[in-house]
Design an enzyme around this catalytic site. Sequence first.
Site: not given
Ligand SMILES: NC(=O)c1ccc[n+]([C@@H]2O[C@H](COP(=O)([O-])OP(=O)(O)OC[C@H]3O[C@@H](n4cnc5c(N)ncnc54)[C@H](OP(=O)(O)O)[C@@H]3O)[C@@H](O)[C@H]2O)c1
Length: 342
Positions: A130, A243
């Site tokens: 990000c 950010h």
């Molecule tokens: N947040 C940011 O600003 C940002 C920016 C760039 C990239 N990212 C990246 O995007 C990704 C997700 O971030 P987030 O902030 O959205 O995280 P989050 O809110 O914690 O959500 C994680 C998601 O992944 C799913 N998940 C986890 N384990 C799984 C599995 N074994 N099988 C299938 N689905 C699974 C979860 O589903 P359940 O609800 O079923 O557990 C949930 O939908 C990460 O790799 C992060 O580094 C985030």
Amino acid sequence: MGYKLAIVGATGNVGREMLNVLAERKFPADEVFAVASRRSQGVEVSFGEKTLKCHNLEQFDFSKVDFCLMSAGSTVSKEWSPKIGAAGAIVIDNSSAWRYDQDVPLIVPEVNADAVKGYTKKNIIANPNCSTAQLVVVLKPLHDAAGISRVVVSTYQSVSGAGKEAMDELWSQTKSMYVPGTEVAPQKFAKQIAFNCIPHIDVFMEDGYTKEEWKMLVETKKILDPRIKLTATCVRVPVFVGHSESVNIELKKPLSAKEAREILRTAPGVMVVDKPEEGGYVTPVEAAGEFATYVSRIREDATVENGLALWIVADNLLKGAALNTVQIAETIINRKLLPNAA
Ligand SMILES: NC(=O)c1ccc[n+]([C@@H]2O[C@H](COP(=O)([O-])OP(=O)(O)OC[C@H]3O[C@@H](n4cnc5c(N)ncnc54)[C@H](OP(=O)(O)O)[C@@H]3O)[C@@H](O)[C@H]2O)c1
């Protein structure tokens, strides 16, 4: 004809935003499937006016979709993206799992859209970190105008960048400060995040930098120009969404603050809000929910030859993740790069 998409991680911070962005931009989708872990099977998520029921990743048939927009973390992506790509769907992944793979393009459409055609090697495209995404959108037009040699960046990163549990931790810890006896111990963060700043995001590396800081360096080189030198200090701050970055830039040629302002005013994806007066700049609270990357406080840095200093703010869940991912899918469609495109 529209497209079929699977959103993996649909219950998460980024996944939910992906669904919002697809609906808001009227993405030409015939069908959208929400996918998450087994825990969330049947859980409902919103997609525009519709409600989608989540499918279990382990049982979903990816051969029926054109795109898989993935935001379920690195471990899930390492295991599943190759399988999903082999089933025929183009994976656009938000984790860091594939960003540094030579056979996977790392794309910010305003900066290096041409590189997207390299996706065919693995059927995977990576979305940058990000903090990198919002930085390179602003660096690119300045680099084209005067050549950037070095960048010093300090980030002020919101807790939503660490997922939904991290947002809950800031919320409950902040509330607990006012109610004696309800203290919330740090779990997602190494130290208290409420009313505090933590100069530590992701793991420490041998040279003392954190992985988040390393990512900004390596990703800027891959997306923009490998000759650019960059040093970063990444800090987590008690902000829910958005950010911010304080950036010092050394250019090869002179560029006044006025010239930089004019260049950035016409740059794609960038909005300049820059009045040297009270409130004449953008803060994360104002950038939250917006597609643009905002630039404020543009000024000349007289401590180096051809120096500029500026302030960049963007919604980390949008330009830093969901919006950029959807823009990549739009780029593939607009450039007719799908295997069966007419
Ligand atoms: N947040 C940011 O600003 C940002 C920016 C760039 C990239 N990212 C990246 O995007 C990704 C997700 O971030 P987030 O902030 O959205 O995280 P989050 O809110 O914690 O959500 C994680 C998601 O992944 C799913 N998940 C986890 N384990 C799984 C599995 N074994 N099988 C299938 N689905 C699974 C979860 O589903 P359940 O609800 O079923 O557990 C949930 O939908 C990460 O790799 C992060 O580094 C985030």
